[in-house]
Each structure stands twice: as C-alpha cells, then as structure tokens.
Design an enzyme around this catalytic site. Structure first.
Site, PDB file in Angstrom:
ATOM      1  N   GLN A  95       0.824  -1.205   0.000  1.00 31.89           N
ATOM      2  CA  GLN A  95       0.000   0.000   0.000  1.00 31.89           C
ATOM      3  C   GLN A  95       0.858   1.255   0.000  1.00 31.89           C
ATOM      4  OE1 GLN A  95      -1.931  -1.749   3.599  1.00 31.89           O
ATOM      5  NE2 GLN A  95      -3.794  -0.905   2.723  1.00 31.89           N
ATOM      6  N   ASN A  96       2.178   1.080   0.063  1.00 28.54           N
ATOM      7  CA  ASN A  96       3.094   2.210   0.130  1.00 28.54           C
ATOM      8  C   ASN A  96       3.412   2.740  -1.260  1.00 28.54           C
ATOM      9  OD1 ASN A  96       3.126   1.801   2.888  1.00 28.54           O
ATOM     10  ND2 ASN A  96       4.989   0.559   2.838  1.00 28.54           N
ATOM     11  N   ASP A  98       6.388   4.535  -1.803  1.00 22.97           N
ATOM     12  CA  ASP A  98       7.741   5.074  -1.630  1.00 22.97           C
ATOM     13  C   ASP A  98       8.820   4.367  -2.433  1.00 22.97           C
ATOM     14  OD1 ASP A  98       8.150   2.681  -0.106  1.00 22.97           O
ATOM     15  OD2 ASP A  98       7.415   3.714   1.692  1.00 22.97           O
ATOM     16  N   HIS A 113      -1.405   1.431  -4.411  1.00 25.49           N
ATOM     17  CA  HIS A 113      -1.739   2.851  -4.324  1.00 25.49           C
ATOM     18  C   HIS A 113      -0.846   3.720  -5.199  1.00 25.49           C
ATOM     19  CE1 HIS A 113      -3.734   2.085  -0.125  1.00 25.49           C
ATOM     20  NE2 HIS A 113      -4.420   1.586  -1.134  1.00 25.49           N
ATOM     21  N   CYS A 121      -0.272  11.697 -16.247  1.00 23.75           N
ATOM     22  CA  CYS A 121      -1.095  12.748 -16.840  1.00 23.75           C
ATOM     23  C   CYS A 121      -2.475  12.754 -16.194  1.00 23.75           C
ATOM     24  CB  CYS A 121      -1.207  12.506 -18.341  1.00 23.75           C
ATOM     25  SG  CYS A 121      -2.255  13.705 -19.202  1.00 23.75           S
ATOM     26  N   CYS A 126      -5.083   9.556 -21.431  1.00 23.70           N
ATOM     27  CA  CYS A 126      -3.665   9.653 -21.765  1.00 23.70           C
ATOM     28  C   CYS A 126      -2.860   8.718 -20.872  1.00 23.70           C
ATOM     29  CB  CYS A 126      -3.177  11.087 -21.597  1.00 23.70           C
ATOM     30  SG  CYS A 126      -1.436  11.320 -22.102  1.00 23.70           S
ATOM     31  N   CYS A 152      -0.512  15.359 -24.452  1.00 25.17           N
ATOM     32  CA  CYS A 152      -1.854  15.910 -24.660  1.00 25.17           C
ATOM     33  C   CYS A 152      -2.049  17.303 -24.061  1.00 25.17           C
ATOM     34  CB  CYS A 152      -2.903  14.961 -24.089  1.00 25.17           C
ATOM     35  SG  CYS A 152      -2.943  14.905 -22.283  1.00 25.17           S
ATOM     36  N   SER A 191      -2.811  -1.320   8.973  1.00 29.31           N
ATOM     37  CA  SER A 191      -3.963  -1.381   9.869  1.00 29.31           C
ATOM     38  C   SER A 191      -4.958  -2.441   9.437  1.00 29.31           C
ATOM     39  CB  SER A 191      -4.663  -0.019   9.925  1.00 29.31           C
ATOM     40  OG  SER A 191      -5.201   0.312   8.656  1.00 29.31           O
ATOM     41  N   ALA A 234       8.826  -5.187  13.183  1.00 32.57           N
ATOM     42  CA  ALA A 234       9.098  -5.945  11.959  1.00 32.57           C
ATOM     43  C   ALA A 234      10.567  -5.904  11.576  1.00 32.57           C
ATOM     44  CB  ALA A 234       8.248  -5.399  10.810  1.00 32.57           C
TER      45      ALA A 234
END
Length: 259
Positions: A95-96, A98, A113, A121, A126, A152, A191, A234
């Site tokens: 979901q990162n 980065d 994401h 664009c 496009c 465009c 989460s 982690a």
C-alpha cells in the site's frame, strides 16, 4: 497474540507473500497516515487534498506532499524489514508509494496505491508517465517533470491513488493472484482496514495459506483475521526470519541499519 519467535516460516512455506503498509516505512521518517499521530490527523488540509474530486485545484498540495515523501524515502533508503523481504525473495503487495521495496531488491511488487516516484497525466485517456526526481515545492518542475503533459497538454500529477479513484487494474489483479497462490501470507505494518487490501488475508486463508500479522501495535481484532499476530518490531522479526531461512549465522548485513 503470538510472541516474537513463536512463529517462524518453515520448509513447508514455499510461497510466501507479503502485504505491507506504512508501518514498515515509518522508520525512514515517512510516518503513518491513520491514528492520532498520523498524517491525516496532523495535517488535515493534506487529507482534504487527497480526494479526487478536488482536482485540479489540489495539485500544488499533492506535489508538495508526495514529492516530500518520495524525497525522504530516497534519502533514507530501505529499512531492515524491506531488505529482509527482498532477501527472502518473496513477492510483495504494498500500500506504500515510496519505492523502497524495489530499492531493496524485490523483483515482484504490486503497488496498490501507485508510486510517488512517478508522474502521470491528469487526462483520463492519456497514458503518459515519467520517473520524477523528488524535491520540494508545489510545482511539477520542482520534481523534475513538466507541468503539462508532453502528449496531450493536460496537467501532470503524482502517480498516486487518491480517495474515490480506482486502484491500478494490473496491480490489483496481481495482488489477488498472489494472495490465492500463497501458502504463507504475511501482513506487515498495515492497519488492515483499507479495502481491497483488507480482503487479501482472508482470500489467502480461503486458499489454504497460513496468515500472519507483524505489527508493533496490532488492532485488537487482528486475532480474528490472522492465525498468528506478532506484536513486535518488523525490523527485528523479519531479519530473524531471513537469517533462519538462509542459514545466516551471527549478525547479518541488515543489522547495522539505523534511522
């Protein structure tokens, strides 16, 4: 909840798949999004800018926020958790935004994401996109890309998924396929409340996978979703798994990292 070390992947786990959230990258200084100390609470105007219906007026704020996050990620680099996942040669659903999994060496990464390291664009039809150079400021030029699409002429934007936007179809399909194929599904630093990512652990379980959550502060209901819940860091758990799996004795190159 399971204690750290109580669960370790074994020889029977041949298809490990990771689902990662902002908690995995928090050590770099990126922080998390939800909760009292999250970005949405500390910068409510930023949360407001993340709604697709505020485009194009929200573009300066989007460039400022996501450009800064991409810059922080590039400056700090992958964490021990990112590097351990890459050494385990496990596919990643993240979901990162980065790019730290790719920087750590992971080959298969589904970015649910999008990515703050790309520009795209604003035009719906496009397909232009480009790698950017993260900087600071509210203009695309501050991040090494033009303000208007070379194809465009529409405005350019960070290639991240905003509220009310569809997830990238190819990454979503890859995520579903990986969840179905996993024999061990591990969620890290998320989460678990954002769909469709929240449905992936149950999907993996339906297809026979053992499910594990590794999170320093897991939600109370996590035990009803995951077979094992490790309420631990982690960046300690995953390098331990990697050393055990790859039979690395003593300390690993992962250990000296500090943020």
């Amino acid at each position: 909840m399971s204690a750290a070390g109580r669960f370790t992947p074994g020889p029977a786990h041949r298809r490990i798949v990771f689902l990662t959230g902002s908690g995995l990258s928090a050590r770099t200084g990126l922080g998390t999004f939800r909760g009292p100390d999250g970005l949405w609470a500390l910068e409510p105007e930023t949360e407001q800018a993340m709604h697709a219906d505020r485009l194009p007026d929200s573009l300066p704020q989007l460039w400022r926020v996501w450009g800064r996050m991409a810059r922080i990620a590039q400056e700090h680099g992958p964490t021990p958790g990112h590097r351990a996942i890459a050494r385990l040669e496990a596919p990643v659903i993240t979901q990162n935004i980065d790019g730290l999994h790719q920087a750590a060496g992971s080959d298969v990464v589904a970015e649910l994401h999008g990515s703050a390291l790309r520009a795209t664009c604003l035009g719906a039809e496009c397909a232009w996109s480009a790698v950017l150079s993260p900087g600071e400021g509210p203009r695309p030029e501050d991040h090494g890309v033009p303000s208007r699409c070379p194809r465009c002429g529409s405005p350019t934007r960070p290639d991240v998924v905003l509220f009310d936007e569809q997830l990238p179809a190819m990454d979503l399909e890859l995520s579903l396929r990986l969840a179905r194929q996993a024999d061990l599904f591990v969620a890290v630093g998320t989460s678990g409340v954002v769909f469709p990512a929240a449905s992936l652990a149950p999907l993996a379980a339906e297809h026979g996978a053992t499910t594990v959550l590794v999170d320093i502060d897991p939600p109370l209901e996590a035990g009803t979703v995951f077979d094992h819940v490790l309420a631990e860091d982690a960046h300690e758990v995953l390098p331990d798994w990697e050393r055990h799996r790859n039979r690395v004795g003593g300390t690993s190159f992962l250990d000296p990292f500090s943020a």
